[in-house]
Design a protein around this motif. Sequence first.
Motif, PDB file in Angstrom:
ATOM      1  N   ILE A  70       1.670  10.890   7.922  1.00 49.63           N
ATOM      2  CA  ILE A  70       0.283  11.143   8.327  1.00 49.63           C
ATOM      3  C   ILE A  70      -0.043  12.640   8.308  1.00 49.63           C
ATOM      4  CG2 ILE A  70       0.526  11.349  10.862  1.00 49.63           C
ATOM      5  CD1 ILE A  70      -1.977   8.971   9.378  1.00 49.63           C
ATOM      6  N   ASN A  71       0.982  13.483   8.466  1.00 54.52           N
ATOM      7  CA  ASN A  71       0.751  14.931   8.530  1.00 54.52           C
ATOM      8  C   ASN A  71       1.233  15.700   7.302  1.00 54.52           C
ATOM      9  OD1 ASN A  71      -0.607  15.825  11.049  1.00 54.52           O
ATOM     10  ND2 ASN A  71       0.981  14.582  11.990  1.00 54.52           N
ATOM     11  N   LEU A  72       1.526  14.995   6.215  1.00 51.69           N
ATOM     12  CA  LEU A  72       1.981  15.702   5.013  1.00 51.69           C
ATOM     13  C   LEU A  72       0.854  16.589   4.474  1.00 51.69           C
ATOM     14  CD1 LEU A  72       3.947  12.853   3.204  1.00 51.69           C
ATOM     15  CD2 LEU A  72       4.932  14.999   4.060  1.00 51.69           C
ATOM     16  N   LYS A  73       1.213  17.809   4.111  1.00 51.06           N
ATOM     17  CA  LYS A  73       0.191  18.779   3.709  1.00 51.06           C
ATOM     18  C   LYS A  73      -0.288  18.590   2.273  1.00 51.06           C
ATOM     19  CE  LYS A  73       1.741  22.378   6.906  1.00 51.06           C
ATOM     20  NZ  LYS A  73       3.150  21.944   7.183  1.00 51.06           N
ATOM     21  N   VAL A  74       0.411  17.759   1.511  1.00 48.21           N
ATOM     22  CA  VAL A  74       0.025  17.565   0.102  1.00 48.21           C
ATOM     23  C   VAL A  74      -0.698  16.218  -0.068  1.00 48.21           C
ATOM     24  CG1 VAL A  74       1.860  19.019  -0.811  1.00 48.21           C
ATOM     25  CG2 VAL A  74       2.329  16.594  -0.382  1.00 48.21           C
ATOM     26  N   PRO A  75      -1.442  16.066  -1.175  1.00 53.32           N
ATOM     27  CA  PRO A  75      -2.126  14.785  -1.396  1.00 53.32           C
ATOM     28  C   PRO A  75      -1.121  13.631  -1.506  1.00 53.32           C
ATOM     29  CG  PRO A  75      -2.959  16.458  -2.914  1.00 53.32           C
ATOM     30  CD  PRO A  75      -1.767  17.052  -2.237  1.00 53.32           C
ATOM     31  N   VAL A  76      -1.453  12.501  -0.879  1.00 53.96           N
ATOM     32  CA  VAL A  76      -0.577  11.336  -0.941  1.00 53.96           C
ATOM     33  C   VAL A  76      -1.384  10.134  -1.427  1.00 53.96           C
ATOM     34  CG1 VAL A  76       1.051   9.874   0.309  1.00 53.96           C
ATOM     35  CG2 VAL A  76       0.690  12.225   1.075  1.00 53.96           C
ATOM     36  N   ILE A  77      -0.898   9.522  -2.504  1.00 54.98           N
ATOM     37  CA  ILE A  77      -1.557   8.333  -3.052  1.00 54.98           C
ATOM     38  C   ILE A  77      -0.567   7.174  -2.987  1.00 54.98           C
ATOM     39  CG2 ILE A  77      -2.688   7.338  -5.095  1.00 54.98           C
ATOM     40  CD1 ILE A  77      -3.021  10.283  -6.083  1.00 54.98           C
ATOM     41  N   CYS A  78      -0.970   6.079  -2.366  1.00 51.47           N
ATOM     42  CA  CYS A  78      -0.088   4.917  -2.232  1.00 51.47           C
ATOM     43  C   CYS A  78      -0.718   3.742  -2.981  1.00 51.47           C
ATOM     44  CB  CYS A  78       0.092   4.539  -0.768  1.00 51.47           C
ATOM     45  SG  CYS A  78       0.612   5.923   0.270  1.00 51.47           S
ATOM     46  N   ILE A  79       0.056   3.150  -3.891  1.00 50.14           N
ATOM     47  CA  ILE A  79      -0.500   2.082  -4.717  1.00 50.14           C
ATOM     48  C   ILE A  79       0.351   0.816  -4.580  1.00 50.14           C
ATOM     49  CG2 ILE A  79      -1.227   1.444  -7.047  1.00 50.14           C
ATOM     50  CD1 ILE A  79      -1.193   4.497  -7.689  1.00 50.14           C
ATOM     51  N   ILE A  80      -0.284  -0.264  -4.161  1.00 52.24           N
ATOM     52  CA  ILE A  80       0.436  -1.529  -4.077  1.00 52.24           C
ATOM     53  C   ILE A  80       0.415  -2.165  -5.461  1.00 52.24           C
ATOM     54  CG2 ILE A  80       0.469  -3.845  -3.039  1.00 52.24           C
ATOM     55  CD1 ILE A  80      -1.097  -1.447  -0.891  1.00 52.24           C
ATOM     56  N   ILE A  81       1.600  -2.273  -6.061  1.00 49.33           N
ATOM     57  CA  ILE A  81       1.683  -2.773  -7.443  1.00 49.33           C
ATOM     58  C   ILE A  81       2.151  -4.227  -7.503  1.00 49.33           C
ATOM     59  CG2 ILE A  81       2.053  -0.486  -8.463  1.00 49.33           C
ATOM     60  CD1 ILE A  81       5.082  -1.274  -8.645  1.00 49.33           C
ATOM     61  N   GLY A  82       2.562  -4.778  -6.364  1.00 48.62           N
ATOM     62  CA  GLY A  82       3.043  -6.166  -6.338  1.00 48.62           C
ATOM     63  C   GLY A  82       2.843  -6.737  -4.954  1.00 48.62           C
ATOM     64  N   GLU A  83       3.957  -6.871  -4.224  1.00 45.13           N
ATOM     65  CA  GLU A  83       3.860  -7.413  -2.874  1.00 45.13           C
ATOM     66  C   GLU A  83       3.791  -6.281  -1.851  1.00 45.13           C
ATOM     67  OE1 GLU A  83       6.287 -11.123  -2.176  1.00 45.13           O
ATOM     68  OE2 GLU A  83       7.602 -10.021  -3.527  1.00 45.13           O
ATOM     69  N   GLY A  84       2.867  -6.425  -0.923  1.00 43.20           N
ATOM     70  CA  GLY A  84       2.760  -5.432   0.152  1.00 43.20           C
ATOM     71  C   GLY A  84       3.040  -6.121   1.473  1.00 43.20           C
ATOM     72  N   ALA A  85       4.329  -6.310   1.767  1.00 44.39           N
ATOM     73  CA  ALA A  85       4.677  -7.081   2.957  1.00 44.39           C
ATOM     74  C   ALA A  85       5.004  -6.182   4.133  1.00 44.39           C
ATOM     75  CB  ALA A  85       5.840  -8.018   2.668  1.00 44.39           C
ATOM     76  N   SER A  86       4.102  -6.128   5.057  1.00 41.14           N
ATOM     77  CA  SER A  86       4.346  -5.647   6.408  1.00 41.14           C
ATOM     78  C   SER A  86       4.910  -4.229   6.497  1.00 41.14           C
ATOM     79  CB  SER A  86       5.276  -6.642   7.092  1.00 41.14           C
ATOM     80  OG  SER A  86       5.188  -6.507   8.481  1.00 41.14           O
ATOM     81  N   GLY A  87       5.725  -3.992   7.513  1.00 41.15           N
ATOM     82  CA  GLY A  87       6.269  -2.665   7.776  1.00 41.15           C
ATOM     83  C   GLY A  87       7.055  -2.107   6.597  1.00 41.15           C
ATOM     84  N   GLY A  88       7.662  -2.991   5.828  1.00 43.30           N
ATOM     85  CA  GLY A  88       8.412  -2.577   4.648  1.00 43.30           C
ATOM     86  C   GLY A  88       7.536  -1.889   3.624  1.00 43.30           C
ATOM     87  N   ALA A  89       6.280  -2.302   3.554  1.00 36.11           N
ATOM     88  CA  ALA A  89       5.316  -1.690   2.640  1.00 36.11           C
ATOM     89  C   ALA A  89       4.710  -0.449   3.283  1.00 36.11           C
ATOM     90  CB  ALA A  89       4.225  -2.690   2.287  1.00 36.11           C
ATOM     91  N   LEU A  90       4.326  -0.591   4.545  1.00 37.86           N
ATOM     92  CA  LEU A  90       3.670   0.505   5.263  1.00 37.86           C
ATOM     93  C   LEU A  90       4.578   1.736   5.370  1.00 37.86           C
ATOM     94  CD1 LEU A  90       0.932   0.895   6.801  1.00 37.86           C
ATOM     95  CD2 LEU A  90       2.187   0.395   8.892  1.00 37.86           C
ATOM     96  N   GLY A  91       5.893   1.503   5.386  1.00 37.44           N
ATOM     97  CA  GLY A  91       6.873   2.580   5.515  1.00 37.44           C
ATOM     98  C   GLY A  91       6.777   3.653   4.438  1.00 37.44           C
ATOM     99  N   ILE A  92       6.184   3.315   3.285  1.00 39.13           N
ATOM    100  CA  ILE A  92       5.864   4.358   2.298  1.00 39.13           C
ATOM    101  C   ILE A  92       4.370   4.245   1.941  1.00 39.13           C
ATOM    102  CG2 ILE A  92       8.196   4.666   1.334  1.00 39.13           C
ATOM    103  CD1 ILE A  92       7.315   2.888  -1.054  1.00 39.13           C
ATOM    104  N   GLY A  93       3.577   3.797   2.915  1.00 40.72           N
ATOM    105  CA  GLY A  93       2.191   3.466   2.604  1.00 40.72           C
ATOM    106  C   GLY A  93       1.101   4.226   3.350  1.00 40.72           C
ATOM    107  N   ILE A  94       1.427   5.397   3.889  1.00 45.38           N
ATOM    108  CA  ILE A  94       0.396   6.162   4.596  1.00 45.38           C
ATOM    109  C   ILE A  94      -0.111   7.264   3.668  1.00 45.38           C
ATOM    110  CG2 ILE A  94      -0.140   7.531   6.649  1.00 45.38           C
ATOM    111  CD1 ILE A  94       0.790   4.779   7.406  1.00 45.38           C
ATOM    112  N   GLY A  95      -1.337   7.129   3.191  1.00 40.13           N
ATOM    113  CA  GLY A  95      -1.821   8.126   2.234  1.00 40.13           C
ATOM    114  C   GLY A  95      -3.298   8.435   2.370  1.00 40.13           C
ATOM    115  N   ASP A  96      -3.714   9.474   1.620  1.00 41.83           N
ATOM    116  CA  ASP A  96      -5.141   9.805   1.556  1.00 41.83           C
ATOM    117  C   ASP A  96      -5.886   8.694   0.847  1.00 41.83           C
ATOM    118  OD1 ASP A  96      -4.813  12.551   2.565  1.00 41.83           O
ATOM    119  OD2 ASP A  96      -3.652  12.776   0.728  1.00 41.83           O
ATOM    120  N   LYS A  97      -5.236   8.150  -0.168  1.00 45.30           N
ATOM    121  CA  LYS A  97      -5.788   6.975  -0.850  1.00 45.30           C
ATOM    122  C   LYS A  97      -4.722   5.893  -0.826  1.00 45.30           C
ATOM    123  CE  LYS A  97      -9.782   8.493  -2.464  1.00 45.30           C
ATOM    124  NZ  LYS A  97     -11.044   7.912  -1.985  1.00 45.30           N
TER     125      LYS A  97
END
Lengths: 317, 282
Positions: free
Chosen positions: A184-211
């Motif tokens: 949430i506090n990374l100083k650089v742009p973060v883009i997270c793209i769900i390309i298949g399954e987005g299941a729960s905490g396992g997905a969210l764990g690399i899923g906090i982004g500007d987009k």
Amino acid sequence: MQFLDFEKPIEDLNQQLEKLKALAEKNNVDMSASISELETTIDKTRKNLYANLTPWQRVQLSRHPERPYTLYYISQICDKFTELFGDRNVADDKAIVGGFAEIGGEHVMLIGHQKGTNTKQRQLRNFGMANPEGYRKALRLMKIAEKFNRPIVTLIDTPGAFPGLEAEERGQGEAIARNLFEMINLKVPVICIIIGEGASGGALGIGIGDKVVMLENTWYTVISPENCSTILWHSWDFKVKAAEQLKLTSKDMSSFGLVDDVIAEPEGGAHNQPEAMAESLKKYILDTIKTLSKIAPEKRIEQRIEKFSNMGFYEEL
Amino acid sequence: MTWFKRITKGISTDTKEKKEVPDGLWHKCSSCKETYTTDVLVENLFVCPKCQFHNRINAPQYFDILFDDGKFEELFANIAPKDFLQFEDVKPYSARLSAAQRQTGLKDAMTVGVGDVNGKKLVIACMNFNFIGGSMGSVVGEKISRAIDYAIKHKHAFMIISKSGGARMMESAFSLMQMAKTSAKLTQLANAKLPYISLLTDPTTGGVTASFAMLGDINIAEPKALIGFAGPRIIKETIRKDLPAGFQRSEFLVEHGFLDFIVDRHDLKQKLTDTIEWFGTK
């Protein structure tokens, strides 16, 4: 080509087409008129079928065995890629890959879940279910990106974080929580793209982004329809109903404002035209980096916090 | 006389053995089976006087134990859940909500209070397991969010008492996003240099473990609390092996480095006081 159960009409027509082609070749007769007619029918059938996909059918598509995974996209969209391994503590998790990438002249840190393409690979990749090491490796790479001022792109495709004994011993919960807190506090742009399954905490764990964005035929929610069915209906038989109730499609998620954009998939899904899919993905990444880079880092972080802080529905009495 | 004796207790608990705050005159300890009057139990902070088993309690009891003279101000009590998705499994979510509200007299699974703990101000957000398994939906997230804003505004220390089965499925992706939301808000608290104490109690699992419960400046737990990301049943099914004794209990987490210490309910208030004192907030 593997067909899903709801693609039966296309499969039948495809078989007819194969037969027709074989016949034409065998008897050396010109059947191009019938062949092209059949091809048009196939296209039309596919278009109709894909225009009205149910939530469960999209779940099926997101898991299509031929669906492109992170390493495929890397091979298609990166001019250069150097994979980086290990969390510097315990191991290298094969369910999450990442490294230095160059995409259309942009240097980015690219991280993503990886599933296997055959039985052996699927085991190696643990079916895309990461252990704590995977999340910690991802965070390590993100911190490098932040230090050297490079944007971060994550590709999400997981049936969930791995529910194993060692995963618990090494703090699966802590690893995911730490990533949420840090991303949430990374100083650089973060883009997270769900390309298949987005299941729960396992997905969210690399899923906090500007987009946070979804490919059209993916799903993203708190639990898989199967597990939801087991827990709430006490039976495996309600996965289709659960998929409907969870409102997990890209269309739903975007209408709720829980994801920022939806990237359209080619006719017949990403696996049908993977190269075209990769092309749209690349375009989206490059355009979005350009937009996000114009915003000052502090502002970006503020907006990121604001976005996630506003998620939720409740009443004030 | 049976041939086999069960030495260790099974992972699954019968419904009749589910631990809830007792309301009868007599209480039989679900751990050591000792029987005594409910008064004795209440007097002993719902801890079994014989085997020290910590019974599950909710916000009213914790607030009574922790705040001086049991006095506190409840915050954000007006925030109530809404069935935005019109979710329906075997029954509609709205019906589950009203049933839970009727049974508990609560609006949702989170109660926030501010008051003095041995003269030191503390904002406590406490989960209520009796409300749909303490599951985390939008109200839980929003109340944590506002409690953090309140703590920042008044420069108070902040504590969350977790007791939850995880995210509330009936709120689908909205419940998942509460993990992101609460973690985001905790970074603001951290940037304000205010302490966050996370107390994990039996049980703390799923999305709660994978977000705010593990993010304390210190993470502490009551004895023998079940704490984990995946539930023991799921893990057992995944690895197809029996789980070791004490797996995912507080003592196990201390051994593996995920908790700072375990605290007996009788010592909780003093430990908190010392901790807040060390952190130096007013």
